[in-house]
Design a protein around this motif. Structure first.
Motif, PDB file in Angstrom:
ATOM      1  N   PRO A   6       0.803  -1.229   0.000  1.00 27.21           N
ATOM      2  CA  PRO A   6       0.000   0.000   0.000  1.00 27.21           C
ATOM      3  C   PRO A   6       0.833   1.276   0.000  1.00 27.21           C
ATOM      4  CG  PRO A   6      -0.819  -1.529   1.655  1.00 27.21           C
ATOM      5  CD  PRO A   6       0.455  -2.094   1.123  1.00 27.21           C
ATOM      6  N   SER A   7       2.041   1.208   0.512  1.00 22.67           N
ATOM      7  CA  SER A   7       2.888   2.402   0.532  1.00 22.67           C
ATOM      8  C   SER A   7       3.287   2.841  -0.875  1.00 22.67           C
ATOM      9  CB  SER A   7       4.124   2.157   1.383  1.00 22.67           C
ATOM     10  OG  SER A   7       4.880   1.100   0.838  1.00 22.67           O
ATOM     11  N   SER A   8       3.147   1.950  -1.865  1.00 22.57           N
ATOM     12  CA  SER A   8       3.485   2.319  -3.240  1.00 22.57           C
ATOM     13  C   SER A   8       2.545   3.395  -3.774  1.00 22.57           C
ATOM     14  CB  SER A   8       3.454   1.097  -4.154  1.00 22.57           C
ATOM     15  OG  SER A   8       2.155   0.530  -4.179  1.00 22.57           O
ATOM     16  N   ALA A   9       1.372   3.549  -3.182  1.00 20.40           N
ATOM     17  CA  ALA A   9       0.440   4.603  -3.591  1.00 20.40           C
ATOM     18  C   ALA A   9       0.961   5.975  -3.203  1.00 20.40           C
ATOM     19  CB  ALA A   9      -0.936   4.371  -2.972  1.00 20.40           C
ATOM     20  N   HIS A  10       1.871   6.034  -2.243  1.00 21.29           N
ATOM     21  CA  HIS A  10       2.432   7.320  -1.814  1.00 21.29           C
ATOM     22  C   HIS A  10       3.293   7.968  -2.900  1.00 21.29           C
ATOM     23  CE1 HIS A  10       0.756   6.996   2.123  1.00 21.29           C
ATOM     24  NE2 HIS A  10       1.434   5.897   2.409  1.00 21.29           N
ATOM     25  N   ALA A  11       3.664   7.194  -3.906  1.00 23.14           N
ATOM     26  CA  ALA A  11       4.425   7.766  -5.019  1.00 23.14           C
ATOM     27  C   ALA A  11       3.605   8.835  -5.744  1.00 23.14           C
ATOM     28  CB  ALA A  11       4.844   6.676  -5.992  1.00 23.14           C
ATOM     29  N   LEU A  12       2.282   8.744  -5.622  1.00 23.74           N
ATOM     30  CA  LEU A  12       1.399   9.732  -6.246  1.00 23.74           C
ATOM     31  C   LEU A  12       1.262  10.991  -5.407  1.00 23.74           C
ATOM     32  CD1 LEU A  12      -1.396   7.274  -7.386  1.00 23.74           C
ATOM     33  CD2 LEU A  12       0.389   8.305  -8.798  1.00 23.74           C
ATOM     34  N   GLY A  13       1.651  10.911  -4.184  1.00 24.11           N
ATOM     35  CA  GLY A  13       1.546  12.045  -3.264  1.00 24.11           C
ATOM     36  C   GLY A  13       1.469  11.511  -1.849  1.00 24.11           C
ATOM     37  N   HIS A  14       2.006  12.249  -0.905  1.00 30.77           N
ATOM     38  CA  HIS A  14       2.091  11.763   0.474  1.00 30.77           C
ATOM     39  C   HIS A  14       0.724  11.502   1.100  1.00 30.77           C
ATOM     40  CE1 HIS A  14       3.140  11.232   4.615  1.00 30.77           C
ATOM     41  NE2 HIS A  14       4.419  11.299   4.326  1.00 30.77           N
ATOM     42  N   SER A  15      -0.276  12.287   0.724  1.00 27.32           N
ATOM     43  CA  SER A  15      -1.582  12.143   1.358  1.00 27.32           C
ATOM     44  C   SER A  15      -2.499  11.155   0.637  1.00 27.32           C
ATOM     45  CB  SER A  15      -2.272  13.507   1.435  1.00 27.32           C
ATOM     46  OG  SER A  15      -2.525  13.980   0.127  1.00 27.32           O
ATOM     47  N   VAL A  16      -2.035  10.527  -0.424  1.00 25.93           N
ATOM     48  CA  VAL A  16      -2.875   9.610  -1.186  1.00 25.93           C
ATOM     49  C   VAL A  16      -2.972   8.279  -0.457  1.00 25.93           C
ATOM     50  CG1 VAL A  16      -3.090   8.378  -3.366  1.00 25.93           C
ATOM     51  CG2 VAL A  16      -2.305  10.734  -3.351  1.00 25.93           C
ATOM     52  N   ARG A  17      -4.199   7.832  -0.266  1.00 21.86           N
ATOM     53  CA  ARG A  17      -4.454   6.561   0.409  1.00 21.86           C
ATOM     54  C   ARG A  17      -4.616   5.446  -0.627  1.00 21.86           C
ATOM     55  NH1 ARG A  17      -4.284   6.218   5.737  1.00 21.86           N
ATOM     56  NH2 ARG A  17      -5.889   4.640   5.606  1.00 21.86           N
ATOM     57  N   ALA A  18      -4.095   4.285  -0.328  1.00 17.36           N
ATOM     58  CA  ALA A  18      -4.120   3.158  -1.256  1.00 17.36           C
ATOM     59  C   ALA A  18      -5.546   2.780  -1.659  1.00 17.36           C
ATOM     60  CB  ALA A  18      -3.403   1.966  -0.634  1.00 17.36           C
ATOM     61  N   LEU A  19      -6.457   2.745  -0.707  1.00 17.28           N
ATOM     62  CA  LEU A  19      -7.840   2.370  -1.028  1.00 17.28           C
ATOM     63  C   LEU A  19      -8.481   3.352  -1.996  1.00 17.28           C
ATOM     64  CD1 LEU A  19      -9.383   1.033   2.298  1.00 17.28           C
ATOM     65  CD2 LEU A  19      -9.168  -0.173   0.134  1.00 17.28           C
ATOM     66  N   ARG A  20      -8.149   4.615  -1.867  1.00 19.17           N
ATOM     67  CA  ARG A  20      -8.698   5.618  -2.789  1.00 19.17           C
ATOM     68  C   ARG A  20      -8.128   5.429  -4.195  1.00 19.17           C
ATOM     69  NH1 ARG A  20     -11.340   9.900   0.004  1.00 19.17           N
ATOM     70  NH2 ARG A  20     -10.955   9.728   2.218  1.00 19.17           N
ATOM     71  N   VAL A  21      -6.854   5.147  -4.274  1.00 16.63           N
ATOM     72  CA  VAL A  21      -6.235   4.903  -5.580  1.00 16.63           C
ATOM     73  C   VAL A  21      -6.879   3.691  -6.228  1.00 16.63           C
ATOM     74  CG1 VAL A  21      -4.084   4.260  -6.760  1.00 16.63           C
ATOM     75  CG2 VAL A  21      -4.055   5.997  -4.952  1.00 16.63           C
ATOM     76  N   GLU A  22      -7.078   2.645  -5.453  1.00 14.25           N
ATOM     77  CA  GLU A  22      -7.694   1.447  -6.013  1.00 14.25           C
ATOM     78  C   GLU A  22      -9.138   1.693  -6.432  1.00 14.25           C
ATOM     79  OE1 GLU A  22      -5.034  -2.173  -4.492  1.00 14.25           O
ATOM     80  OE2 GLU A  22      -6.796  -1.763  -3.265  1.00 14.25           O
ATOM     81  N   ALA A  23      -9.847   2.521  -5.710  1.00 15.97           N
ATOM     82  CA  ALA A  23     -11.220   2.864  -6.101  1.00 15.97           C
ATOM     83  C   ALA A  23     -11.226   3.564  -7.458  1.00 15.97           C
ATOM     84  CB  ALA A  23     -11.878   3.742  -5.036  1.00 15.97           C
ATOM     85  N   VAL A  24     -10.266   4.449  -7.664  1.00 18.09           N
ATOM     86  CA  VAL A  24     -10.165   5.146  -8.956  1.00 18.09           C
ATOM     87  C   VAL A  24      -9.785   4.159 -10.055  1.00 18.09           C
ATOM     88  CG1 VAL A  24      -8.845   6.879 -10.247  1.00 18.09           C
ATOM     89  CG2 VAL A  24      -9.664   7.395  -7.938  1.00 18.09           C
ATOM     90  N   LEU A  25      -8.845   3.268  -9.779  1.00 19.31           N
ATOM     91  CA  LEU A  25      -8.421   2.286 -10.779  1.00 19.31           C
ATOM     92  C   LEU A  25      -9.557   1.330 -11.135  1.00 19.31           C
ATOM     93  CD1 LEU A  25      -4.810   1.464  -9.502  1.00 19.31           C
ATOM     94  CD2 LEU A  25      -5.487   3.005 -11.366  1.00 19.31           C
TER      95      LEU A  25
END
Length: 178
Positions: A127-146
């Motif tokens: 899940p920390s790999s989602a932080h590459a998009l920005g420090h405040s980005v949460r993995a679950l939110r990224v996955e919801a968008v994907l």
């Protein structure tokens, strides 16, 4: 009384997945109706059967992941394991099906869907790999968008297949022998 920001974030995602799962399965049901109406044309073509199956994965797998995320919305390990398995399996199965929709747009949508499933699996595993998009980005939110993007791709590929001309199809020799 207003909950903590963390509780509110979980509630928002729980609400998202509670709404997203029925949308996915409704689209799957509508796609099955399309497949039924095109069955006479597509039954002799293994390519069209693979394409139809690939589209069904665009709706069923995000729906399954959404349902699994609701089993226990507070369990990150359940979310991580289920998303990793389903998304990883989705990437592998889509690649194995080798049934992109017709045209360049269909081929691009097919490859992008495989990449999106792979990204979802990676984010679930790390899940920390989602932080590459920005420090405040949460993995679950990224996955919801994907997942939303996968469903969008599926709807577009379904549209391409719905209006594809198949009048020149003849039975595949392998299929005719069965």
């Amino acid at each position: 009384m207003i909950g903590t920001p963390r509780t509110e974030r979980r509630l928002v995602l729980k609400d998202f997945y509670a709404a997203f799962a029925p949308v996915c399965f409704t689209l799957l049901g509508l796609w099955l109706i399309v497949v039924q109406t095109r069955h006479a044309e597509w039954r002799w073509s293994s390519l069209h059967r693979r394409r139809a199956y690939a589209v069904s994965l665009h709706f069923s797998l995000p729906g399954l992941m959404s349902l699994l995320s609701l089993v226990d919305s507070t369990s990150t390990s359940l979310w991580r394991v289920s998303f990793a398995i389903v998304a990883g399996g989705g990437a592998v199965v889509l690649a194995a099906v080798r049934g992109p929709a017709p045209g360049r747009l269909g081929a691009v949508a097919f490859v992008v869907a495989i990449v999106l499933y792979a990204l979802i699996a990676v984010i679930a595993i790390a899940p920390s790999s989602a932080h590459a998009l920005g420090h405040s980005v949460r993995a679950l939110r990224v996955e919801a968008v994907l997942l939303s993007a996968i469903v969008f791709l599926g709807a577009n590929v379904a549209w391409l297949l719905l209006f594809e001309n198949t009048t020149a199809l003849r039975p595949d020799p392998v299929d005719a022998a069965v």
